[in-house]
Enzyme design. Structure first.
Site, PDB file in Angstrom:
ATOM      1  N   ASP A 102      -5.231  -7.027   5.614  1.00 24.47           N
ATOM      2  CA  ASP A 102      -6.466  -6.368   5.193  1.00 24.47           C
ATOM      3  C   ASP A 102      -7.497  -7.429   4.813  1.00 24.47           C
ATOM      4  OD1 ASP A 102      -8.293  -4.539   4.354  1.00 24.47           O
ATOM      5  OD2 ASP A 102      -7.135  -3.749   2.679  1.00 24.47           O
TER       6      ASP A 102
ATOM      7  N   TYR B 113       0.819  -1.216   0.000  1.00 19.13           N
ATOM      8  CA  TYR B 113       0.000   0.000   0.000  1.00 19.13           C
ATOM      9  C   TYR B 113       0.854   1.268   0.000  1.00 19.13           C
ATOM     10  CZ  TYR B 113      -4.039  -2.959   1.051  1.00 19.13           C
ATOM     11  OH  TYR B 113      -5.020  -3.911   0.994  1.00 19.13           O
TER      12      TYR B 113
ATOM     13  N   ASP C 113      -2.613 -18.271   1.463  1.00 22.33           N
ATOM     14  CA  ASP C 113      -3.736 -19.001   0.851  1.00 22.33           C
ATOM     15  C   ASP C 113      -4.251 -20.077   1.810  1.00 22.33           C
ATOM     16  OD1 ASP C 113      -1.180 -19.928   0.430  1.00 22.33           O
ATOM     17  OD2 ASP C 113      -1.554 -20.806  -1.532  1.00 22.33           O
TER      18      ASP C 113
ATOM     19  N   ASP D 293     -10.811  -9.039   7.354  1.00 17.29           N
ATOM     20  CA  ASP D 293     -12.214  -8.921   6.931  1.00 17.29           C
ATOM     21  C   ASP D 293     -12.873 -10.303   6.881  1.00 17.29           C
ATOM     22  OD1 ASP D 293     -12.147  -6.207   6.739  1.00 17.29           O
ATOM     23  OD2 ASP D 293     -13.018  -6.134   4.731  1.00 17.29           O
TER      24      ASP D 293
ATOM     25  N   LYS E  88       3.831 -15.295   2.257  1.00 13.45           N
ATOM     26  CA  LYS E  88       3.795 -16.049   0.998  1.00 13.45           C
ATOM     27  C   LYS E  88       5.265 -16.304   0.629  1.00 13.45           C
ATOM     28  CE  LYS E  88       1.473 -17.773  -2.492  1.00 13.45           C
ATOM     29  NZ  LYS E  88       0.695 -18.997  -2.346  1.00 13.45           N
TER      30      LYS E  88
END
Ligand code: NAD
Length: 355
Positions: free
Chosen positions: A246, A143, A222, A250, A190
């Site tokens: 993020d 970001y 994942d 959620d 990852k």
């Protein structure tokens, strides 16, 4: 008498309604516990664009930097969707996080016994206490990396970069958090594909040596997304980067029944924190006094705990919320078909009375 300065950012959509309930709770606690609160109202998001032409002003950031803590509602409204990225309400959040150095985003999610039927998970999966805390890095990663779009509009790229000091400071927060909970950290990355993730994993292992009592596990993102659904009880603290955090936080939020229940804190190295519900401005229900204020009220509890060091007050708020939920009181997002839903302010009043 001890006094605290709290920055108030009501923002857009349901923001003003839910923040008013948070203020109610703060005022009641000040009265009960004998301290003073100075509230400083500032503008953010669409509210700031309408007044000043920008989503947050430098003057507002200066004022917020002088506060002990900040309570925010939410930003965003479809009417700004066509604005250039620099002038969108959400831009204020990135600027505020960076300017105030809010690098640690803490998002706890608890599934209350009284609300188990609202979880989308099968009872056989949530057959114990679901209590997870995501610690997300908030000042780095993709970001805040270099963004490039080719002149012909045919290609674009976003850089995901992390440095060892950036990973160290967020990992330390996660391990300290685990020490106050069930002493387990699951670091999500990852590392099989991304070099920034390999640096992340190396650094987290290094920091874990300072916390021998804490069990450290690693999951690829994942797999973590899948494990949250099939076996969420295995988690205590989830430590992860800006982008993965993020998405995972959620996903985690819906496990608890309603997005209207979940608080968050974003703190810097000197314990200044921004406290806000994890949901957005919910434009379709704004101005109707029907939004669930509990996420905001629980954000106030986090504010007392992490920025003001008033742990008793935090506990009192959490107990009051539990009491109201256990008594069966619900806003529309959680009310069953045969039940009368209470309004935002009615739930706020009940929590204040329960204090
Ligand atoms: P949202 O969280 O606003 O809404 C998602 C769904 O949850 C909607 O159905 C909404 O009605 C419901 N909801 C959210 N909060 C609720 C509450 N307290 N009580 C009851 N129901 C609630 O997400 P969205 O619709 O994707 O985004 C709306 C706007 O909010 C967008 O402009 C987005 O950019 C912005 N946003 C802001 C923040 C923030 O301020 N930190 C976070 C997420 C989204």
């Amino acid at each position: 008498m001890k006094s605290y300065k709290i920055g108030i950012l009501k923002g857009d959509g349901i923001g003003p309604e839910i923040v008013d309930e948070g203020i109610k709770v703060i005022k009641k606690l000040a009265l009960l516990n004998g301290f003073e609160i100075e509230f400083v109202d500032e503008k953010i998001g669409g509210d700031a664009i309408d007044t000043y032409g920008v989503p947050i002003t430098d003057e507002t950031l200066d004022v917020l930097g002088s506060c002990d803590a900040i309570l925010m509602g939410s930003v965003g409204d479809p009417k700004y969707d066509q604005m250039t990225p620099e002038l969108r309400p959400e831009k204020a959040l990135l600027k505020m996080r960076k300017t105030l150095g809010l690098f640690a985003n803490i998002r706890p999610a608890k599934l209350y016994e009284a609300l188990k039927a609202h979880s989308p998970l099968k009872p056989s999966i949530i057959n114990g206490e679901l209590d997870i805390c995501v610690v997300r890095e908030l000042n780095g990663g993709i970001y805040f990396g270099k963004q490039v779009e080719s002149e012909d509009g045919q290609s674009a790229s976003d850089e995901m970069a992390y440095s060892v000091p950036e990973v160290k400071r967020i990992a330390k927060i996660a391990f300290e958090m685990a020490m106050t909970r069930n002493k387990k950290v699951t670091s999500v990355d990852k590392a099989n594909v991304l070099s920034s993730s390999r640096l992340w994993r190396r650094t987290v292992i290094e920091i874990s040596k300072d916390f021998p009592e804490v069990t450290l596990e690693h999951l690829y993102v994942d797999n973590a997304a899948m494990q949250l659904i099939i076996n969420p009880m295995q988690f205590d603290v989830i430590l992860t980067s800006n982008l993965f955090g993020d998405i995972l936080s959620d996903e985690m939020s819906v496990l608890t029944g309603s997005i209207g229940l979940l608080p968050s804190a974003s703190i810097n190295e000197s314990k200044l924190g921004l406290y806000e519900p994890i949901h957005g401005s919910a434009p379709s229900i704004a101005g109707q006094n029907i939004a669930n204020p509990i996420a905001t009220v629980l954000s106030v509890a986090m504010m007392f705990r992490y920025s003001l060091d008033l742990h008793d007050c935090a506990d009192q708020i959490e107990s009051a919320v539990l009491k109201v939920l256990n008594a069966g009181h619900r806003t529309a997002d959680l009310a069953s078909n045969d039940q009368k839903a209470l309004s935002t302010s009615e739930i706020g009043d009940l929590i204040t009375e329960a204090l």
